[in-house]
Scaffold this active site. Sequence first.
Site, PDB file in Angstrom:
ATOM      1  N   ASN A 209       0.896  -1.184   0.196  1.00  0.00           N
ATOM      2  CA  ASN A 209      -0.037  -0.126   0.002  1.00  0.00           C
ATOM      3  C   ASN A 209       0.707   1.169   0.128  1.00  0.00           C
ATOM      4  O   ASN A 209       2.219   1.167  -0.115  1.00  0.00           O
ATOM      5  CB  ASN A 209      -0.961   0.119   1.247  1.00  0.00           C
ATOM      6  CG  ASN A 209      -0.252   0.041   2.564  1.00  0.00           C
ATOM      7  OD1 ASN A 209       0.606   0.732   2.858  1.00  0.00           O
ATOM      8  ND2 ASN A 209      -0.436  -1.118   3.096  1.00  0.00           N
ATOM      9  N   LYS A 288       9.449 -16.746 -10.818  1.00  0.00           N
ATOM     10  CA  LYS A 288       8.564 -15.442 -11.371  1.00  0.00           C
ATOM     11  C   LYS A 288       7.176 -16.197 -12.140  1.00  0.00           C
ATOM     12  O   LYS A 288       7.453 -16.989 -12.987  1.00  0.00           O
ATOM     13  CB  LYS A 288       9.435 -14.818 -12.231  1.00  0.00           C
ATOM     14  CG  LYS A 288       8.660 -13.542 -12.697  1.00  0.00           C
ATOM     15  CD  LYS A 288       9.467 -12.661 -13.844  1.00  0.00           C
ATOM     16  CE  LYS A 288       8.297 -11.543 -14.632  1.00  0.00           C
ATOM     17  NZ  LYS A 288       9.102 -11.246 -15.591  1.00  0.00           N
ATOM     18  N   PRO A 304      -1.887 -12.212  10.492  1.00  0.00           N
ATOM     19  CA  PRO A 304      -2.286 -11.991  12.210  1.00  0.00           C
ATOM     20  C   PRO A 304      -2.724 -10.570  12.296  1.00  0.00           C
ATOM     21  O   PRO A 304      -2.039  -9.727  11.407  1.00  0.00           O
ATOM     22  CB  PRO A 304      -0.902 -12.514  12.728  1.00  0.00           C
ATOM     23  CG  PRO A 304      -0.040 -12.226  11.654  1.00  0.00           C
ATOM     24  CD  PRO A 304      -0.557 -12.787  10.301  1.00  0.00           C
ATOM     25  N   ASP A 305      -3.518 -10.308  13.205  1.00  0.00           N
ATOM     26  CA  ASP A 305      -3.813  -8.954  13.344  1.00  0.00           C
ATOM     27  C   ASP A 305      -2.704  -8.489  14.668  1.00  0.00           C
ATOM     28  O   ASP A 305      -2.999  -9.183  15.690  1.00  0.00           O
ATOM     29  CB  ASP A 305      -5.285  -8.685  13.920  1.00  0.00           C
ATOM     30  CG  ASP A 305      -5.649  -7.153  13.976  1.00  0.00           C
ATOM     31  OD1 ASP A 305      -4.900  -6.333  14.468  1.00  0.00           O
ATOM     32  OD2 ASP A 305      -6.872  -6.767  13.466  1.00  0.00           O
ATOM     33  N   ILE A 306      -1.844  -7.757  14.201  1.00  0.00           N
ATOM     34  CA  ILE A 306      -0.861  -7.459  15.255  1.00  0.00           C
ATOM     35  C   ILE A 306      -1.228  -6.639  16.465  1.00  0.00           C
ATOM     36  O   ILE A 306      -1.084  -7.147  17.371  1.00  0.00           O
ATOM     37  CB  ILE A 306       0.297  -6.620  14.482  1.00  0.00           C
ATOM     38  CG1 ILE A 306       0.813  -7.086  13.312  1.00  0.00           C
ATOM     39  CG2 ILE A 306       1.464  -6.201  15.542  1.00  0.00           C
ATOM     40  CD1 ILE A 306       1.788  -6.464  12.379  1.00  0.00           C
ATOM     41  N   VAL A 307      -2.195  -5.474  16.281  1.00  0.00           N
ATOM     42  CA  VAL A 307      -2.227  -4.657  17.324  1.00  0.00           C
ATOM     43  C   VAL A 307      -3.374  -5.396  18.157  1.00  0.00           C
ATOM     44  O   VAL A 307      -3.127  -5.327  19.454  1.00  0.00           O
ATOM     45  CB  VAL A 307      -2.933  -3.159  16.750  1.00  0.00           C
ATOM     46  CG1 VAL A 307      -4.209  -3.324  16.315  1.00  0.00           C
ATOM     47  CG2 VAL A 307      -2.879  -2.272  17.916  1.00  0.00           C
ATOM     48  N   PHE A 323      -4.083   3.024  15.077  1.00  0.00           N
ATOM     49  CA  PHE A 323      -4.669   3.909  13.879  1.00  0.00           C
ATOM     50  C   PHE A 323      -5.728   3.362  13.164  1.00  0.00           C
ATOM     51  O   PHE A 323      -5.893   2.252  12.931  1.00  0.00           O
ATOM     52  CB  PHE A 323      -3.507   4.255  13.199  1.00  0.00           C
ATOM     53  CG  PHE A 323      -2.541   5.393  13.564  1.00  0.00           C
ATOM     54  CD1 PHE A 323      -1.815   5.298  14.606  1.00  0.00           C
ATOM     55  CD2 PHE A 323      -2.621   6.599  12.876  1.00  0.00           C
ATOM     56  CE1 PHE A 323      -1.106   6.207  15.148  1.00  0.00           C
ATOM     57  CE2 PHE A 323      -1.776   7.574  13.400  1.00  0.00           C
ATOM     58  CZ  PHE A 323      -1.110   7.673  14.682  1.00  0.00           C
ATOM     59  N   LYS A 337     -13.492  -0.153  15.610  1.00  0.00           N
ATOM     60  CA  LYS A 337     -12.225  -1.063  15.767  1.00  0.00           C
ATOM     61  C   LYS A 337     -11.492  -1.001  16.876  1.00  0.00           C
ATOM     62  O   LYS A 337     -10.989  -1.796  17.242  1.00  0.00           O
ATOM     63  CB  LYS A 337     -11.143  -0.146  14.824  1.00  0.00           C
ATOM     64  CG  LYS A 337     -11.044  -0.847  13.298  1.00  0.00           C
ATOM     65  CD  LYS A 337     -10.162  -0.313  12.316  1.00  0.00           C
ATOM     66  CE  LYS A 337     -10.451  -0.482  10.884  1.00  0.00           C
ATOM     67  NZ  LYS A 337      -9.991   0.432   9.904  1.00  0.00           N
ATOM     68  N   LYS A 341     -10.759  -4.497  18.763  1.00  0.00           N
ATOM     69  CA  LYS A 341      -9.216  -4.795  18.952  1.00  0.00           C
ATOM     70  C   LYS A 341      -8.961  -4.670  20.331  1.00  0.00           C
ATOM     71  O   LYS A 341      -7.749  -4.810  20.757  1.00  0.00           O
ATOM     72  CB  LYS A 341      -8.719  -4.208  17.819  1.00  0.00           C
ATOM     73  CG  LYS A 341      -8.811  -4.392  16.343  1.00  0.00           C
ATOM     74  CD  LYS A 341      -7.849  -3.942  15.484  1.00  0.00           C
ATOM     75  CE  LYS A 341      -7.922  -4.211  14.237  1.00  0.00           C
ATOM     76  NZ  LYS A 341      -6.864  -4.106  13.284  1.00  0.00           N
TER      77      LYS A 341
HETATM   78  O1  PMT Z   1       2.895   6.161   6.441  1.00  0.00           O
HETATM   79  P1  PMT Z   1       2.428   7.304   6.386  1.00  0.00           P
HETATM   80  O2  PMT Z   1       2.542   7.539   4.747  1.00  0.00           O
HETATM   81  O3  PMT Z   1       3.013   8.585   6.959  1.00  0.00           O
HETATM   82  O4  PMT Z   1       0.859   7.259   6.467  1.00  0.00           O
HETATM   83  C1  PMT Z   1       0.215   7.194   7.598  1.00  0.00           C
HETATM   84  C2  PMT Z   1      -0.997   6.228   7.631  1.00  0.00           C
HETATM   85  C3  PMT Z   1      -1.893   6.575   6.836  1.00  0.00           C
HETATM   86  C4  PMT Z   1      -0.483   4.901   7.294  1.00  0.00           C
HETATM   87  C5  PMT Z   1      -1.304   6.044   9.273  1.00  0.00           C
HETATM   88  O5  PMT Z   1      -1.743   7.452   9.801  1.00  0.00           O
HETATM   89  C6  PMT Z   1      -2.467   5.334   9.735  1.00  0.00           C
HETATM   90  O6  PMT Z   1      -3.617   5.489   9.632  1.00  0.00           O
HETATM   91  N1  PMT Z   1      -2.038   3.876   9.894  1.00  0.00           N
HETATM   92  C7  PMT Z   1      -2.955   2.750   9.797  1.00  0.00           C
HETATM   93  C8  PMT Z   1      -3.135   2.306   8.575  1.00  0.00           C
HETATM   94  C9  PMT Z   1      -4.143   1.013   8.763  1.00  0.00           C
HETATM   95  O7  PMT Z   1      -3.614  -0.048   7.977  1.00  0.00           O
HETATM   96  O8  PMT Z   1      -5.494   1.124   9.103  1.00  0.00           O
HETATM   97  P2  PMT Z   1      -6.242  -0.136   9.462  1.00  0.00           P
HETATM   98  O9  PMT Z   1      -7.603   0.651   9.586  1.00  0.00           O
HETATM   99  O10 PMT Z   1      -6.405  -1.058   8.122  1.00  0.00           O
HETATM  100  O11 PMT Z   1      -5.931  -0.809  10.758  1.00  0.00           O
HETATM  101  C10 PMT Z   1      -6.422  -0.419  11.762  1.00  0.00           C
HETATM  102  C11 PMT Z   1      -5.038  -0.788  13.209  1.00  0.00           C
HETATM  103  O12 PMT Z   1      -4.887  -2.179  13.115  1.00  0.00           O
HETATM  104  C12 PMT Z   1      -3.771  -0.132  12.646  1.00  0.00           C
HETATM  105  O13 PMT Z   1      -3.233   0.316  13.888  1.00  0.00           O
HETATM  106  C13 PMT Z   1      -3.039  -1.115  12.146  1.00  0.00           C
HETATM  107  O14 PMT Z   1      -1.714  -0.816  12.279  1.00  0.00           O
HETATM  108  C14 PMT Z   1      -3.466  -2.333  13.037  1.00  0.00           C
HETATM  109  N2  PMT Z   1      -3.339  -3.617  11.985  1.00  0.00           N
HETATM  110  C15 PMT Z   1      -4.113  -3.862  10.892  1.00  0.00           C
HETATM  111  C16 PMT Z   1      -3.950  -5.049  10.369  1.00  0.00           C
HETATM  112  C17 PMT Z   1      -3.207  -5.925  10.766  1.00  0.00           C
HETATM  113  N3  PMT Z   1      -3.374  -7.185  10.361  1.00  0.00           N
HETATM  114  N4  PMT Z   1      -2.476  -5.794  11.758  1.00  0.00           N
HETATM  115  C18 PMT Z   1      -2.585  -4.474  12.652  1.00  0.00           C
HETATM  116  O15 PMT Z   1      -1.920  -4.457  13.633  1.00  0.00           O
END
Ligand code: PMT
Length: 398
Positions: A209, A288, A304-307, A323, A337, A341
């Site tokens: 992304n 490839k 896996p969902d890390i957070v 975030f 969320k 979480k």
């Molecule tokens: O990196 P930049 O260009 O500065 O941009 C910043 C940002 C937009 C990436 C940042 O501000 C931001 O929003 N980060 C979270 C992006 C995201 O993946 O959001 P989400 O809504 O998909 O995930 C929610 C939360 O779960 C996030 O804290 C994410 O880190 C966490 N997550 C998601 C999926 C996963 N498998 N494991 C996780 O820990």
Amino acid sequence: MLNKNILVIVTGGIAAYKMPEYIRRIKEQGAKVKVVMTSGAKAFITPLTLQAVSGEPVADDLLDPQAEAAMGHIEFAKWADLVVVAPASADTIAKIRAGLANDLATTLLLATPAPVAICPAMNQQMYANPATQENLNVLKQRGFNILGPASGEQACGDIGFGRMIEPADIVQNTLNFFIPKQQYFAGKSITITAGPTREALDPVRYISNHSSGKMGFAIAEAAIEAGASVNLIAGPVNLTHSEKINRIDVISAEQMHEAALTLSKSSDIFIACAAVADYRPANIAEQKLKKSDEDMTITMIKNPDIVKDVAALEKQRPFVVGFAAETQDVESYAQQKMQRKNLDMICANDVSIAGQGFNSDQNALKVYWQGGSKDLPLNGKNILAHDLLKLIHQQLNA
Ligand code: PMT
């Protein structure tokens, strides 16, 4: 800002016309301002204009006997508490990196012991050029403060990164330099995830992304300034950082997961700023993948969902901040969320708005925690990072 001396160096760029506003505003805060111009700058704005707003004669000549008699250039360089180079042209940035001293501006920059803030301003292609990028990275490592550039439409009609950040943002950053840095996280350990993850399809292709890592890196730098010890788990990004940060480079979500779970157990705070891929290809081709006449279907499996896993720790659970990058219904999705979480706090950003969120120097956050919320309006990511850490500190001590 009372009795603070700001040396403003204006170089050749169309954004020079914005500098009277910066000078006026910073003087309103009580600062003393002296202006130096390069010859290129004078093609865009007159010395008389900058003299009128600064209330001081404008210097532009290294070999001017009259100016040297009034204040020699070394004395001038020592006078400054902060040097602001704005707009900073690609040419001036290259000269600073090389250590040239062939005019008054570059001589002062070489001679000053003061911190220097550089506000790049140039055409987007010039900014993207590897030479400029390398010059800025080297200057960052040497401790120069690089503010911006911002993204948007340029005077030449191009669109992209290269616009000077707005005078109000330069003012805000100038004020921040002089705020005594409170070490309110001294003795605390903070683990932060930043950037994207890459999920391999074959040896040369991946799913990822647009995350640049800037938001997470800004939080890591702010946490260092607040006195914390910092682990920064970074996906593949092209950013530098201060030496005090313990950086762990990872590529995939699974690698980030492993590092995060290990480090968060010895952390007081875990901040998940990374844009982690929710899914990865079920199979990674060893060779490839070859093109065929057929459409291709890729089976994806969940990462896996890390957070969520960090927040589910039963022992040694840190304060967990997530975030939420949303493009619609930002508030309700973010709050859902946070509940799903089991987070202590979540920072929602609307990534559908141009000029903020992914790969921008600016962002705006709406921060929620159990029983409260606060808007952190559009600002540089470095400023937002400090505001966010202060909020976390308040909540930890509430
Ligand atoms: O990196 P930049 O260009 O500065 O941009 C910043 C940002 C937009 C990436 C940042 O501000 C931001 O929003 N980060 C979270 C992006 C995201 O993946 O959001 P989400 O809504 O998909 O995930 C929610 C939360 O779960 C996030 O804290 C994410 O880190 C966490 N997550 C998601 C999926 C996963 N498998 N494991 C996780 O820990």
